[in-house]
Design an enzyme around this catalytic site. Structure first.
Site, PDB file in Angstrom:
ATOM      1  N   HIS A 306       0.859  -1.192   0.000  1.00 13.89           N
ATOM      2  CA  HIS A 306       0.000   0.000   0.000  1.00 13.89           C
ATOM      3  C   HIS A 306       0.885   1.228   0.000  1.00 13.89           C
ATOM      4  O   HIS A 306       1.936   1.243   0.624  1.00 13.89           O
ATOM      5  CB  HIS A 306      -0.892   0.016   1.251  1.00 13.89           C
ATOM      6  CG  HIS A 306      -2.068   0.918   1.130  1.00 13.89           C
ATOM      7  ND1 HIS A 306      -1.987   2.264   1.376  1.00 13.89           N
ATOM      8  CD2 HIS A 306      -3.347   0.672   0.743  1.00 13.89           C
ATOM      9  CE1 HIS A 306      -3.181   2.811   1.186  1.00 13.89           C
ATOM     10  NE2 HIS A 306      -4.026   1.866   0.791  1.00 13.89           N
ATOM     11  N   ASP A 364      -7.919  -5.446  -0.101  1.00 13.54           N
ATOM     12  CA  ASP A 364      -8.341  -6.240  -1.267  1.00 13.54           C
ATOM     13  C   ASP A 364      -7.966  -7.701  -1.144  1.00 13.54           C
ATOM     14  O   ASP A 364      -8.401  -8.522  -1.945  1.00 13.54           O
ATOM     15  CB  ASP A 364      -7.699  -5.651  -2.529  1.00 13.54           C
ATOM     16  CG  ASP A 364      -8.244  -4.262  -2.791  1.00 13.54           C
ATOM     17  OD1 ASP A 364      -7.439  -3.313  -2.908  1.00 13.54           O
ATOM     18  OD2 ASP A 364      -9.466  -4.105  -2.817  1.00 13.54           O
TER      19      ASP A 364
HETATM   20  C1  SDX Z   1      -6.220   0.138  -2.836  1.00 12.07           C
HETATM   21  O1  SDX Z   1      -4.460   4.623  -1.938  1.00 12.07           O
HETATM   22  C2  SDX Z   1      -5.399   3.984  -1.319  1.00 12.07           C
HETATM   23  O2  SDX Z   1      -5.818   4.340  -0.236  1.00 12.07           O
HETATM   24  C3  SDX Z   1      -5.973   2.809  -2.077  1.00 12.07           C
HETATM   25  C4  SDX Z   1      -6.988   1.964  -1.330  1.00 12.07           C
HETATM   26  C5  SDX Z   1      -8.252   2.729  -1.055  1.00 12.07           C
HETATM   27  O3  SDX Z   1      -8.976   2.343  -0.136  1.00 12.07           O
HETATM   28  O4  SDX Z   1      -8.566   3.658  -1.834  1.00 12.07           O
HETATM   29  O5  SDX Z   1      -6.442   1.521  -0.090  1.00 12.07           O
HETATM   30  C6  SDX Z   1      -7.383   0.735  -2.144  1.00 12.07           C
HETATM   31  O6  SDX Z   1      -5.954   0.494  -3.954  1.00 12.07           O
HETATM   32  C7  SDX Z   1      -5.353  -0.850  -2.099  1.00 12.07           C
HETATM   33  C8  SDX Z   1      -4.089  -1.275  -2.924  1.00 12.07           C
HETATM   34  C9  SDX Z   1      -4.551  -2.370  -3.902  1.00 12.07           C
HETATM   35  N1  SDX Z   1      -3.450  -2.716  -4.859  1.00 12.07           N
HETATM   36  C10 SDX Z   1      -2.861  -3.891  -4.822  1.00 12.07           C
HETATM   37  O7  SDX Z   1      -3.039  -4.729  -3.933  1.00 12.07           O
HETATM   38  C11 SDX Z   1      -1.945  -4.149  -6.026  1.00 12.07           C
HETATM   39  C12 SDX Z   1      -0.627  -4.714  -5.506  1.00 12.07           C
HETATM   40  N2  SDX Z   1       0.069  -3.668  -4.755  1.00 12.07           N
HETATM   41  C13 SDX Z   1       1.027  -2.865  -5.474  1.00 12.07           C
HETATM   42  O8  SDX Z   1       0.791  -2.680  -6.834  1.00 12.07           O
HETATM   43  C14 SDX Z   1       1.543  -1.673  -4.686  1.00 12.07           C
HETATM   44  O9  SDX Z   1       1.801  -2.119  -3.420  1.00 12.07           O
HETATM   45  C15 SDX Z   1       0.692  -0.417  -4.601  1.00 12.07           C
HETATM   46  C16 SDX Z   1       0.283   0.056  -5.936  1.00 12.07           C
HETATM   47  C17 SDX Z   1      -0.509  -0.680  -3.776  1.00 12.07           C
HETATM   48  C18 SDX Z   1       1.534   0.666  -3.924  1.00 12.07           C
HETATM   49  O10 SDX Z   1       2.570   0.956  -4.772  1.00 12.07           O
HETATM   50  P1  SDX Z   1       3.656   2.088  -4.372  1.00 12.07           P
HETATM   51  O11 SDX Z   1       3.304   2.794  -3.123  1.00 12.07           O
HETATM   52  O12 SDX Z   1       3.893   2.914  -5.591  1.00 12.07           O
HETATM   53  O13 SDX Z   1       4.883   1.215  -3.992  1.00 12.07           O
HETATM   54  P2  SDX Z   1       5.896   0.673  -5.019  1.00 12.07           P
HETATM   55  O14 SDX Z   1       5.155   0.142  -6.211  1.00 12.07           O
HETATM   56  O15 SDX Z   1       6.941   1.710  -5.236  1.00 12.07           O
HETATM   57  O16 SDX Z   1       6.465  -0.556  -4.228  1.00 12.07           O
HETATM   58  C19 SDX Z   1       7.519  -0.347  -3.289  1.00 12.07           C
HETATM   59  C20 SDX Z   1       8.388  -1.600  -3.433  1.00 12.07           C
HETATM   60  C21 SDX Z   1       8.784  -1.874  -4.874  1.00 12.07           C
HETATM   61  O17 SDX Z   1      10.013  -2.555  -4.845  1.00 12.07           O
HETATM   62  P3  SDX Z   1      11.356  -1.683  -5.148  1.00 12.07           P
HETATM   63  O18 SDX Z   1      11.160  -1.052  -6.509  1.00 12.07           O
HETATM   64  O19 SDX Z   1      11.455  -0.682  -4.021  1.00 12.07           O
HETATM   65  O20 SDX Z   1      12.491  -2.708  -5.140  1.00 12.07           O
HETATM   66  O21 SDX Z   1       7.633  -2.754  -3.015  1.00 12.07           O
HETATM   67  C22 SDX Z   1       7.459  -3.640  -4.126  1.00 12.07           C
HETATM   68  C23 SDX Z   1       7.759  -2.856  -5.379  1.00 12.07           C
HETATM   69  O22 SDX Z   1       8.274  -3.715  -6.387  1.00 12.07           O
HETATM   70  N3  SDX Z   1       6.063  -4.050  -4.084  1.00 12.07           N
HETATM   71  C24 SDX Z   1       5.633  -5.294  -4.267  1.00 12.07           C
HETATM   72  C25 SDX Z   1       4.237  -5.230  -4.090  1.00 12.07           C
HETATM   73  N4  SDX Z   1       3.873  -3.972  -3.833  1.00 12.07           N
HETATM   74  C26 SDX Z   1       5.004  -3.251  -3.837  1.00 12.07           C
HETATM   75  N5  SDX Z   1       6.284  -6.433  -4.544  1.00 12.07           N
HETATM   76  C27 SDX Z   1       5.501  -7.551  -4.668  1.00 12.07           C
HETATM   77  N6  SDX Z   1       4.146  -7.567  -4.513  1.00 12.07           N
HETATM   78  C28 SDX Z   1       3.507  -6.429  -4.218  1.00 12.07           C
HETATM   79  N7  SDX Z   1       2.163  -6.446  -4.052  1.00 12.07           N
END
Ligand code: SDX
EC number: 2.3.3.16
Length: 429
Positions: A306, A364
């Site tokens: 998140h 989710d």
């Molecule tokens: C919702 O914003 C809100 O409040 C949203 C929400 C709401 O109520 O409105 O809470 C609802 O959207 C919840 C989130 C649902 N999405 C997912 O579950 C999809 C999977 N999660 C990711 O795509 C990700 O965690 C995000 C999009 C939720 C957050 O992405 P960020 O904050 O941009 O973080 P990032 O992508 O920069 O990740 C940081 C690191 C990265 O690694 P590095 O580049 O630092 O080496 O963590 C890794 C990412 O690769 N990472 C993951 C991961 N999520 C982040 N690695 C594996 N699996 C994951 N799910």
């Protein structure tokens, strides 16, 4: 709020920028005068360090896993209240008295029907159209029906539009579902409460009486509470930006639905369940954990991570409890998907990669298992998220419209394209 100032040196210029303190949470540095004083913009493409507005509606502490709506913890609202009480709180800022709640429920209940012409919109879609595509189209079309509540300068019309959106989203969502599965639409019934009404509109058929299961109705209502609002997330920011141009509330909500659809946002509940079904059995979990950690593999554990929560999403804990209640009620407590989900969570929470990056299950992760057990197809999961988030979108939209500082949102950019160059005739290219 008491102010101090931040000092910024840029080349020869030194600027003092006012710092503002909120009630709780991080201070903000007001950079409104930065460009005028320095000729430079700030740069923050994902808005990871940017507060886009001032708001009194929802507060999140990502490190502590805290979520407050108008100061009330989500755990208490989900435990003690119902969804329409949370709607009232988000819209008006206070919990309703018994009389206010009765009046609000009555007003919402008596806006649940949609104009009969609306049903014609659905027949234009293919039956296998994704229900979110149908929702974007039909909700946007509401502005073609309710001209008497599109004048955003009129507080009364704003409130009517808000009530209409909250009241009609279940009806439209149920119509999208019924159209998707080829069954006739079911009209709302005023003697049912909000969530029971929605379940009946989705699952009743003309051939027999439909009895709403109170355990499922309570679970549905709690799921709506958990999804109601969440500060300045992507879809809420979309609604605010669309509203800042003066667009009518129905069009703004349609924009929010479009943004929520993405798998990184509201589409994650559908993607998370599809992921659990693809994994299938606990013995395949290590393979997927390895893929999630592999930089060269675009696969991510859907339902994990998140932007704000670097601790357990408080909603996910309540969601997990609701999942067990629903599966228990339906006799699915040995659902293999739940076994995979619980084993995946256990492994991920002890894996260094997820621990270091503070990746926890978000709302989710468990919602999909629950909704599938209740009988919804995965294509409907984000529709249910949009149904619940409508109150958050509309409350944040109204707060933006009523903010005296409000002006059209118009970010700038860092330009890295070609400098000025002259046109070349095609014969010289
Ligand atoms: C919702 O914003 C809100 O409040 C949203 C929400 C709401 O109520 O409105 O809470 C609802 O959207 C919840 C989130 C649902 N999405 C997912 O579950 C999809 C999977 N999660 C990711 O795509 C990700 O965690 C995000 C999009 C939720 C957050 O992405 P960020 O904050 O941009 O973080 P990032 O992508 O920069 O990740 C940081 C690191 C990265 O690694 P590095 O580049 O630092 O080496 O963590 C890794 C990412 O690769 N990472 C993951 C991961 N999520 C982040 N690695 C594996 N699996 C994951 N799910």
């Amino acid at each position: 709020m008491t102010e101090t100032s931040a000092h910024l040196g840029l080349g020869d210029s030194k600027v003092d920028l006012p710092v503002r303190k909120g009630t709780i949470g991080p201070d903000v540095i007001d950079i409104g005068s930065l460009y005028k004083q320095t000729g430079a913009f700030t740069y923050d493409p994902g808005f990871t360090s940017t507060a886009s507005c001032e708001s009194k509606i929802t507060f999140i502490d990502g490190d502590e896993g805290v979520l407050l709506h108008r100061g009330y913890p989500i755990e208490q609202l989900a435990e003690h209240g119902d969804f329409l009480e949370t709607c009232y709180l988000l819209l008006y800022g206070e919990l309703p008295t018994a009389a206010q709640k009765k009046d609000f429920d009555y007003r919402v209940t008596h806006h649940t029907m949609v104009h009969e012409q609306m049903s014609r919109f659905f027949t234009g879609f293919r039956r296998d159209a994704h229900p979110m595509a149908v929702m974007v189209g039909t909700v946007g079309a509401l502005s073609a029906f309710y001209h008497d509540s599109t004048d955003i300068t009129d507080p009364h019309q704003r409130m009517v539009a808000s009530l209409r959106m909250i009241a009609k989203m279940p009806t439209i969502a149920a119509m999208a579902y019924k159209y998707h599965i080829g069954q006739p639409f079911v009209y709302p019934k005023n003697d049912l409460d909000y969530s029971a009404n929605f379940l009946r509109m989705c699952f009743a058929v003309p051939c027999e009486e439909y009895q709403v299961n109170p355990v499922l109705a309570r679970a549905m209502d709690r799921i709506f509470i958990l999804h109601a609002d969440h500060e300045q997330n992507a879809s809420t920011s979309t609604v605010r930006l669309a509203g800042s141009s003066g667009a009518n509330p129905f069009a703004c909500i349609a924009a929010g639905i479009a943004c929520l659809w993405g798998p990184a946002h509201g589409g994650a509940n559908e993607a998370a369940l599809n992921m659990l079904m693809e994994i299938g059995t606990p013995d395949r979990i290590p393979e997927y954990i390895a893929r999630a950690k592999d930089k060269n593999d675009p696969f991510r554990l859907m339902g994990f991570g998140h932007r704000v929560y670097k601790n357990y999403d408080p909603r996910a804990k309540i969601m997990q409890k609701t999942t067990h209640e629903v599966l228990g009620e339906l006799g699915h407590k040995d659902d293999p998907l739940l076994q995979v989900a619980m084993e995946l969570e256990k492994i991920a929470l002890t894996d260094d990669y997820f621990v270091e990056k503070k990746l926890y299950p978000n709302i989710d992760f468990y919602s999909g298992i629950t909704l599938k057990a209740m009988g919804f197809p995965t294509t409907m999961f984000t529709v249910l998220f949009a149904l619940a988030r409508t109150v958050g979108w509309i409350a944040q939209w109204a707060e933006m419209i009523e903010d005296p500082q409000q002006r059209i949102g118009r970010p700038r950019q860092l330009y890295t394209g070609e400098p000025k160059r002259d046109y070349l005739p095609i014969s010289k290219r």
